[in-house]
Design an enzyme around this catalytic site. Structure first.
Site, PDB file in Angstrom:
ATOM      1  N   ASP A 206       0.865  -1.187   0.000  1.00 20.56           N
ATOM      2  CA  ASP A 206       0.000   0.000   0.000  1.00 20.56           C
ATOM      3  C   ASP A 206       0.899   1.234   0.000  1.00 20.56           C
ATOM      4  O   ASP A 206       1.189   1.807   1.048  1.00 20.56           O
ATOM      5  CB  ASP A 206      -0.917  -0.036   1.229  1.00 20.56           C
ATOM      6  CG  ASP A 206      -1.957   1.080   1.223  1.00 20.56           C
ATOM      7  OD1 ASP A 206      -1.916   1.928   0.325  1.00 20.56           O
ATOM      8  OD2 ASP A 206      -2.812   1.085   2.134  1.00 20.56           O
ATOM      9  N   HIS A 207       1.343   1.648  -1.179  1.00 18.78           N
ATOM     10  CA  HIS A 207       2.320   2.722  -1.322  1.00 18.78           C
ATOM     11  C   HIS A 207       1.785   3.870  -2.162  1.00 18.78           C
ATOM     12  O   HIS A 207       0.959   3.670  -3.054  1.00 18.78           O
ATOM     13  CB  HIS A 207       3.596   2.193  -1.989  1.00 18.78           C
ATOM     14  CG  HIS A 207       4.595   1.641  -1.029  1.00 18.78           C
ATOM     15  ND1 HIS A 207       5.946   1.780  -1.186  1.00 18.78           N
ATOM     16  CD2 HIS A 207       4.431   0.953   0.123  1.00 18.78           C
ATOM     17  CE1 HIS A 207       6.586   1.210  -0.192  1.00 18.78           C
ATOM     18  NE2 HIS A 207       5.680   0.687   0.613  1.00 18.78           N
TER      19      HIS A 207
ATOM     20  N   SER B 294       3.413   1.272  10.979  1.00 17.92           N
ATOM     21  CA  SER B 294       3.611   2.683  11.345  1.00 17.92           C
ATOM     22  C   SER B 294       4.145   3.531  10.204  1.00 17.92           C
ATOM     23  O   SER B 294       4.431   4.711  10.397  1.00 17.92           O
ATOM     24  CB  SER B 294       4.550   2.780  12.551  1.00 17.92           C
ATOM     25  OG  SER B 294       5.778   2.138  12.289  1.00 17.92           O
ATOM     26  N   GLY B 295       4.294   2.963   9.014  1.00 17.28           N
ATOM     27  CA  GLY B 295       4.497   3.767   7.833  1.00 17.28           C
ATOM     28  C   GLY B 295       5.930   4.105   7.492  1.00 17.28           C
ATOM     29  O   GLY B 295       6.865   3.847   8.240  1.00 17.28           O
ATOM     30  N   GLU B 296       6.082   4.718   6.310  1.00 18.59           N
ATOM     31  CA  GLU B 296       7.356   5.183   5.796  1.00 18.59           C
ATOM     32  C   GLU B 296       7.206   6.630   5.336  1.00 18.59           C
ATOM     33  O   GLU B 296       6.180   7.006   4.750  1.00 18.59           O
ATOM     34  CB  GLU B 296       7.804   4.328   4.606  1.00 18.59           C
ATOM     35  CG  GLU B 296       7.984   2.862   4.887  1.00 18.59           C
ATOM     36  CD  GLU B 296       8.231   2.090   3.599  1.00 18.59           C
ATOM     37  OE1 GLU B 296       9.246   2.364   2.938  1.00 18.59           O
ATOM     38  OE2 GLU B 296       7.396   1.246   3.252  1.00 18.59           O
TER      39      GLU B 296
ATOM     40  N   ASN C  86       5.932   7.499   1.714  1.00 19.58           N
ATOM     41  CA  ASN C  86       4.513   7.549   1.352  1.00 19.58           C
ATOM     42  C   ASN C  86       3.719   8.583   2.129  1.00 19.58           C
ATOM     43  O   ASN C  86       2.764   9.153   1.608  1.00 19.58           O
ATOM     44  CB  ASN C  86       3.887   6.169   1.589  1.00 19.58           C
ATOM     45  CG  ASN C  86       4.620   5.082   0.854  1.00 19.58           C
ATOM     46  OD1 ASN C  86       4.724   5.116  -0.361  1.00 19.58           O
ATOM     47  ND2 ASN C  86       5.154   4.118   1.587  1.00 19.58           N
TER      48      ASN C  86
ATOM     49  N   GLY D  58      10.635  -5.143  16.849  1.00 17.64           N
ATOM     50  CA  GLY D  58      11.423  -5.392  18.050  1.00 17.64           C
ATOM     51  C   GLY D  58      10.545  -5.548  19.270  1.00 17.64           C
ATOM     52  O   GLY D  58       9.305  -5.581  19.185  1.00 17.64           O
TER      53      GLY D  58
ATOM     54  N   LYS E  62      13.528 -13.467  13.063  1.00 12.74           N
ATOM     55  CA  LYS E  62      14.252 -13.580  14.325  1.00 12.74           C
ATOM     56  C   LYS E  62      13.562 -14.602  15.226  1.00 12.74           C
ATOM     57  O   LYS E  62      12.345 -14.582  15.402  1.00 12.74           O
ATOM     58  CB  LYS E  62      14.325 -12.215  15.011  1.00 12.74           C
ATOM     59  CG  LYS E  62      15.196 -11.212  14.253  1.00 12.74           C
ATOM     60  CD  LYS E  62      15.342  -9.907  15.007  1.00 12.74           C
ATOM     61  CE  LYS E  62      16.264  -8.943  14.262  1.00 12.74           C
ATOM     62  NZ  LYS E  62      16.409  -7.638  14.971  1.00 12.74           N
TER      63      LYS E  62
END
Length: 327
Positions: A37-38, A105-107, A110, A174, A194
């Site tokens: 979703d970009h 939480s997005g980039e 975008n 994390g 991980k």
């Protein structure tokens, strides 16, 4: 049993092609399909960024069996959480209860387009926590009034809800994100296998037995050199890691950050060529870490979609299922 999915990358294919790929992936035998979703591709060489939710609407009618999921939607800036809940409920209905809402939480790439700046990761996690509360309440059918630090909702209610409440899968990276988001989620998303992620999630999750969804990239081609070149051209940005990648704001910035990455560097982390074994080995790291779902992203699928999906049906999926069941 491990489920295997197909990743629909809105950054590398146009909307019509994505719908066609979704039907082909279902015919090939994939269990589920993810869609990114970009608003922008990571690199200009990828060349696309269709609106995922319009494409999803078409995919619900082009497929019948596969589960569908956003991977992932950021309900923090570009989309208000109340609108995300409405979209999720609608796709849930159109798909006949086959949809899971994947959130993250997005980039910056975008979200900066709305001109509101780019918050710190601490603030973004606060925003996602509030968004999860709003979205869950709306998907439960509640009449929602909400006043938080970041969002306000005034008398919101969803009038069209699917029979099955839309599950929410949340991306983590994390310990802090696991402890923050697992209690409000129905499934886990992670891009790294991980070993401690899954047990840590289970220790604080709302329910036992939740899905854990991962993804690997592959560059399938009968010409391995061509596959390596294509993987470098379209995926060299990934070498920066997510801590850097979430902060970059344009394809030019991603290209600059990946200037020193060579084709062999990319091929060292992405299976390239027509061999099944390297793909199985990459996927194995996820199910051995406790993941229940692994999606396959074919880099440059438009070059030969029929060839890839035939390979997936006749060779790749049987090999993955045999390896995952230990037979």
């Amino acid at each position: 049993m491990v489920k295997f999915g197909y990743m629909l990358m809105t950054e590398q294919s146009g909307p019509r092609e994505l719908v066609a790929h979704s039907a082909a992936a279902e015919r090939a035998g994939f269990d589920f399909e993810l869609i990114s979703d970009h608003y922008s591709p990571w690199l200009k060489e990828q060349g696309h960024a269709a609106y995922a939710w319009s494409v999803l609407g078409a995919i619900t009618q082009a497929t019948e069996r596969v589960e569908l999921m956003t991977y992932v939607t950021a309900p923090i800036m570009r989309y208000h959480p109340a609108v995300v809940a409405q979209k999720a409920a609608t796709v849930g209905l159109l798909s006949g209860d086959r949809f899971t809402l994947g959130l993250g939480s997005g980039e910056n790439l975008n979200e900066h387009v709305v001109g509101a700046g780019w918050p710190s990761v601490t603030v973004r996690h606060e925003m996602l926590s509030e968004a999860l509360e709003i979205i869950r309440s709306l998907l439960d059918g509640d009449l929602v009034n909400f006043t938080g630090k970041h969002y306000q909702v005034d008398l919101a209610k969803l009038w069209d809800l699917p029979q099955r409440r839309v599950p929410i899968a949340t991306a983590i990276s994390g310990e802090r994100s696991i402890h923050r988001f697992a209690p409000a989620s129905d499934a886990m998303i992670a891009i790294e296998p991980k070993a401690w992620f899954c047990p840590e999630w289970d220790s604080v999750a709302r329910e036992t037995g939740q899905r854990k969804i991962g993804q690997i990239a592959v560059a399938w081609d009968t010409d391995r050199d061509a596959a390596v070149q294509r993987a470098w051209e379209k995926m060299r940005w990934f070498a920066g890691g997510w801590k850097l990648n979430t902060e970059l704001r344009s394809p030019a910035a991603f290209a600059a950050a990946a200037r020193g990455v060579q084709p062999d560097d990319v091929a060292g982390g992405i299976p390239c060529g027509a061999a099944v074994e390297p793909i199985v080995a990459a996927a194995r790291t996820f199910w051995e870490a406790g993941f229940t779902d692994v999606a396959i992203s074919q880099i440059g699928v438009d070059k030969d979609p029929q060839g890839f999906f035939r390979f997936a049906e006749t060779e790749l999926l049987p090999a993955l299922r045999e390896a995952a069941t230990g037979r």
